[in-house]
Motif scaffolding. Structure first.
Motif, PDB file in Angstrom:
ATOM      1  N   LEU A 107       0.836  -1.193   0.000  1.00 35.15           N
ATOM      2  CA  LEU A 107       0.000   0.000   0.000  1.00 35.15           C
ATOM      3  C   LEU A 107       0.873   1.246   0.000  1.00 35.15           C
ATOM      4  O   LEU A 107       1.871   1.315   0.722  1.00 35.15           O
ATOM      5  CB  LEU A 107      -0.926  -0.003   1.214  1.00 35.15           C
ATOM      6  CG  LEU A 107      -1.929  -1.149   1.266  1.00 35.15           C
ATOM      7  CD1 LEU A 107      -2.757  -1.060   2.532  1.00 35.15           C
ATOM      8  CD2 LEU A 107      -2.817  -1.146   0.048  1.00 35.15           C
ATOM      9  N   LEU A 108       0.492   2.200  -0.815  1.00 36.18           N
ATOM     10  CA  LEU A 108       1.218   3.459  -0.910  1.00 36.18           C
ATOM     11  C   LEU A 108       0.569   4.500  -0.017  1.00 36.18           C
ATOM     12  O   LEU A 108      -0.553   4.325   0.462  1.00 36.18           O
ATOM     13  CB  LEU A 108       1.216   3.947  -2.354  1.00 36.18           C
ATOM     14  CG  LEU A 108       1.853   3.003  -3.372  1.00 36.18           C
ATOM     15  CD1 LEU A 108       1.662   3.562  -4.782  1.00 36.18           C
ATOM     16  CD2 LEU A 108       3.314   2.781  -3.083  1.00 36.18           C
ATOM     17  N   SER A 109       1.241   5.583   0.171  1.00 36.94           N
ATOM     18  CA  SER A 109       0.720   6.676   0.977  1.00 36.94           C
ATOM     19  C   SER A 109      -0.445   7.355   0.254  1.00 36.94           C
ATOM     20  O   SER A 109      -0.366   7.625  -0.945  1.00 36.94           O
ATOM     21  CB  SER A 109       1.824   7.700   1.223  1.00 36.94           C
ATOM     22  OG  SER A 109       1.282   8.863   1.794  1.00 36.94           O
ATOM     23  N   PRO A 110      -1.537   7.653   0.960  1.00 37.59           N
ATOM     24  CA  PRO A 110      -2.659   8.358   0.330  1.00 37.59           C
ATOM     25  C   PRO A 110      -2.295   9.749  -0.179  1.00 37.59           C
ATOM     26  O   PRO A 110      -2.975  10.301  -1.034  1.00 37.59           O
ATOM     27  CB  PRO A 110      -3.707   8.445   1.425  1.00 37.59           C
ATOM     28  CG  PRO A 110      -3.355   7.391   2.388  1.00 37.59           C
ATOM     29  CD  PRO A 110      -1.868   7.230   2.311  1.00 37.59           C
ATOM     30  N   SER A 111      -1.214  10.312   0.310  1.00 34.60           N
ATOM     31  CA  SER A 111      -0.825  11.644  -0.154  1.00 34.60           C
ATOM     32  C   SER A 111      -0.398  11.637  -1.620  1.00 34.60           C
ATOM     33  O   SER A 111      -0.302  12.683  -2.245  1.00 34.60           O
ATOM     34  CB  SER A 111       0.298  12.204   0.714  1.00 34.60           C
ATOM     35  OG  SER A 111       1.465  11.433   0.563  1.00 34.60           O
ATOM     36  N   SER A 112      -0.166  10.447  -2.194  1.00 33.79           N
ATOM     37  CA  SER A 112       0.200  10.390  -3.605  1.00 33.79           C
ATOM     38  C   SER A 112      -0.994  10.664  -4.515  1.00 33.79           C
ATOM     39  O   SER A 112      -0.814  11.034  -5.671  1.00 33.79           O
ATOM     40  CB  SER A 112       0.829   9.040  -3.937  1.00 33.79           C
ATOM     41  OG  SER A 112      -0.119   8.004  -3.745  1.00 33.79           O
TER      42      SER A 112
END
Length: 129
Positions: free
Chosen positions: A63-68
Protein backbone atom coordinates in the motif's frame (compact mmCIF):
# COMPACT_ATOMS: atom_id res chain seq x y z
CA UNK A 1 -11.26 0.97 -26.65
CA UNK A 2 -12.95 0.53 -30.03
CA UNK A 3 -9.97 2.16 -31.80
CA UNK A 4 -7.33 0.04 -30.06
CA UNK A 5 -5.72 -2.90 -31.89
CA UNK A 6 -3.72 -4.33 -28.99
CA UNK A 7 -2.87 -3.50 -25.40
CA UNK A 8 0.80 -3.70 -24.35
CA UNK A 9 1.64 -3.61 -20.63
CA UNK A 10 4.74 -4.24 -18.56
CA UNK A 11 4.98 -6.45 -15.50
CA UNK A 12 6.34 -6.35 -12.00
CA UNK A 13 6.34 -10.16 -11.76
CA UNK A 14 5.08 -13.15 -13.76
CA UNK A 15 3.54 -15.79 -11.51
CA UNK A 16 4.00 -19.55 -11.94
CA UNK A 17 0.36 -19.99 -13.03
CA UNK A 18 0.68 -17.48 -15.90
CA UNK A 19 -0.86 -14.62 -13.94
CA UNK A 20 0.73 -11.22 -13.70
CA UNK A 21 1.55 -8.67 -11.03
CA UNK A 22 1.49 -5.27 -12.75
CA UNK A 23 1.14 -1.66 -11.76
CA UNK A 24 -2.21 -0.53 -10.40
CA UNK A 25 -4.83 -0.14 -13.11
CA UNK A 26 -3.65 -3.05 -15.25
CA UNK A 27 -6.60 -5.24 -14.21
CA UNK A 28 -9.12 -2.63 -15.35
CA UNK A 29 -7.31 -2.27 -18.68
CA UNK A 30 -7.26 -6.06 -19.14
CA UNK A 31 -10.99 -6.30 -18.31
CA UNK A 32 -11.84 -3.61 -20.86
CA UNK A 33 -9.65 -5.30 -23.48
CA UNK A 34 -11.32 -8.67 -22.85
CA UNK A 35 -14.77 -7.09 -23.19
CA UNK A 36 -13.81 -5.65 -26.59
CA UNK A 37 -11.87 -8.79 -27.74
CA UNK A 38 -8.55 -6.95 -27.89
CA UNK A 39 -5.37 -8.96 -27.19
CA UNK A 40 -3.31 -8.06 -24.11
CA UNK A 41 0.43 -8.45 -24.64
CA UNK A 42 2.83 -8.39 -21.69
CA UNK A 43 6.41 -7.30 -22.31
CA UNK A 44 8.80 -8.53 -19.65
CA UNK A 45 12.16 -10.15 -19.00
CA UNK A 46 12.58 -13.74 -17.84
CA UNK A 47 14.16 -12.65 -14.55
CA UNK A 48 10.69 -11.44 -13.49
CA UNK A 49 9.37 -15.01 -13.56
CA UNK A 50 8.67 -16.06 -9.97
CA UNK A 51 7.90 -19.53 -8.57
CA UNK A 52 5.14 -18.25 -6.28
CA UNK A 53 1.44 -18.83 -6.81
CA UNK A 54 -1.03 -16.03 -6.02
CA UNK A 55 -3.00 -17.80 -3.29
CA UNK A 56 -3.74 -14.41 -1.74
CA UNK A 57 -3.12 -11.54 -4.20
CA UNK A 58 -3.52 -8.99 -1.40
CA UNK A 59 -0.50 -10.50 0.35
CA UNK A 60 1.59 -9.79 -2.76
CA UNK A 61 0.62 -6.13 -2.80
CA UNK A 62 1.92 -3.10 -0.97
CA UNK A 63 0.00 0.00 0.00
CA UNK A 64 1.22 3.46 -0.91
CA UNK A 65 0.72 6.68 0.98
CA UNK A 66 -2.66 8.36 0.33
CA UNK A 67 -0.82 11.64 -0.15
CA UNK A 68 0.20 10.39 -3.61
CA UNK A 69 -3.41 10.77 -4.82
CA UNK A 70 -5.02 13.08 -2.23
CA UNK A 71 -3.24 16.36 -1.72
CA UNK A 72 -4.56 18.38 1.20
CA UNK A 73 -3.17 21.52 2.73
CA UNK A 74 -2.80 21.82 6.51
CA UNK A 75 -6.22 21.76 8.17
CA UNK A 76 -7.95 21.01 4.84
CA UNK A 77 -8.30 17.22 5.34
CA UNK A 78 -11.78 15.88 6.18
CA UNK A 79 -11.81 13.57 9.19
CA UNK A 80 -13.80 10.63 7.82
CA UNK A 81 -11.95 9.90 4.57
CA UNK A 82 -10.05 6.67 4.24
CA UNK A 83 -8.01 6.03 1.10
CA UNK A 84 -6.46 2.71 0.17
CA UNK A 85 -3.83 3.07 -2.55
CA UNK A 86 -2.50 -0.28 -3.79
CA UNK A 87 0.76 -0.29 -5.74
CA UNK A 88 0.01 -3.36 -7.88
CA UNK A 89 -2.82 -5.35 -9.47
CA UNK A 90 -3.01 -9.09 -10.00
CA UNK A 91 -4.14 -9.96 -13.54
CA UNK A 92 -5.23 -13.61 -13.99
CA UNK A 93 -3.86 -15.56 -16.95
CA UNK A 94 -7.22 -15.69 -18.76
CA UNK A 95 -6.95 -11.95 -19.51
CA UNK A 96 -3.48 -12.21 -21.07
CA UNK A 97 -2.96 -13.22 -24.69
CA UNK A 98 0.83 -13.33 -24.98
CA UNK A 99 4.02 -12.83 -22.97
CA UNK A 100 6.96 -11.40 -24.91
CA UNK A 101 10.26 -11.95 -23.12
CA UNK A 102 13.95 -11.84 -23.96
CA UNK A 103 13.65 -15.55 -24.87
CA UNK A 104 10.66 -15.21 -27.22
CA UNK A 105 6.88 -15.13 -27.06
CA UNK A 106 4.83 -17.48 -24.87
CA UNK A 107 1.17 -17.97 -24.14
CA UNK A 108 0.11 -17.92 -20.47
CA UNK A 109 -0.61 -21.66 -20.66
CA UNK A 110 2.99 -22.34 -21.75
CA UNK A 111 4.67 -20.20 -19.08
CA UNK A 112 4.86 -23.21 -16.74
CA UNK A 113 7.30 -24.80 -19.21
CA UNK A 114 9.57 -21.76 -19.00
CA UNK A 115 9.23 -21.93 -15.23
CA UNK A 116 10.48 -25.55 -15.32
CA UNK A 117 13.44 -24.57 -17.51
CA UNK A 118 14.45 -21.58 -15.37
CA UNK A 119 14.25 -23.10 -11.87
CA UNK A 120 15.66 -26.31 -10.44
CA UNK A 121 13.41 -28.70 -8.53
CA UNK A 122 14.77 -27.52 -5.15
CA UNK A 123 14.09 -23.85 -5.96
CA UNK A 124 10.51 -24.52 -7.05
CA UNK A 125 9.36 -25.98 -3.77
CA UNK A 126 11.24 -23.96 -1.18
CA UNK A 127 9.24 -21.55 0.93
CA UNK A 128 9.52 -18.06 -0.53
CA UNK A 129 7.63 -16.23 2.19
Amino acid sequence: MSRVDKVIISSHAIMANGGLIAHCGAMQIALAAKEHSIPVIVVSAMYKLTPTYPFDPLKLNELLSPSSILEFEDGDCPQNISAIVPAFDYVPSEYISLFITNQGGFTPNYIYRQFSDQYSKEEKYEDVY
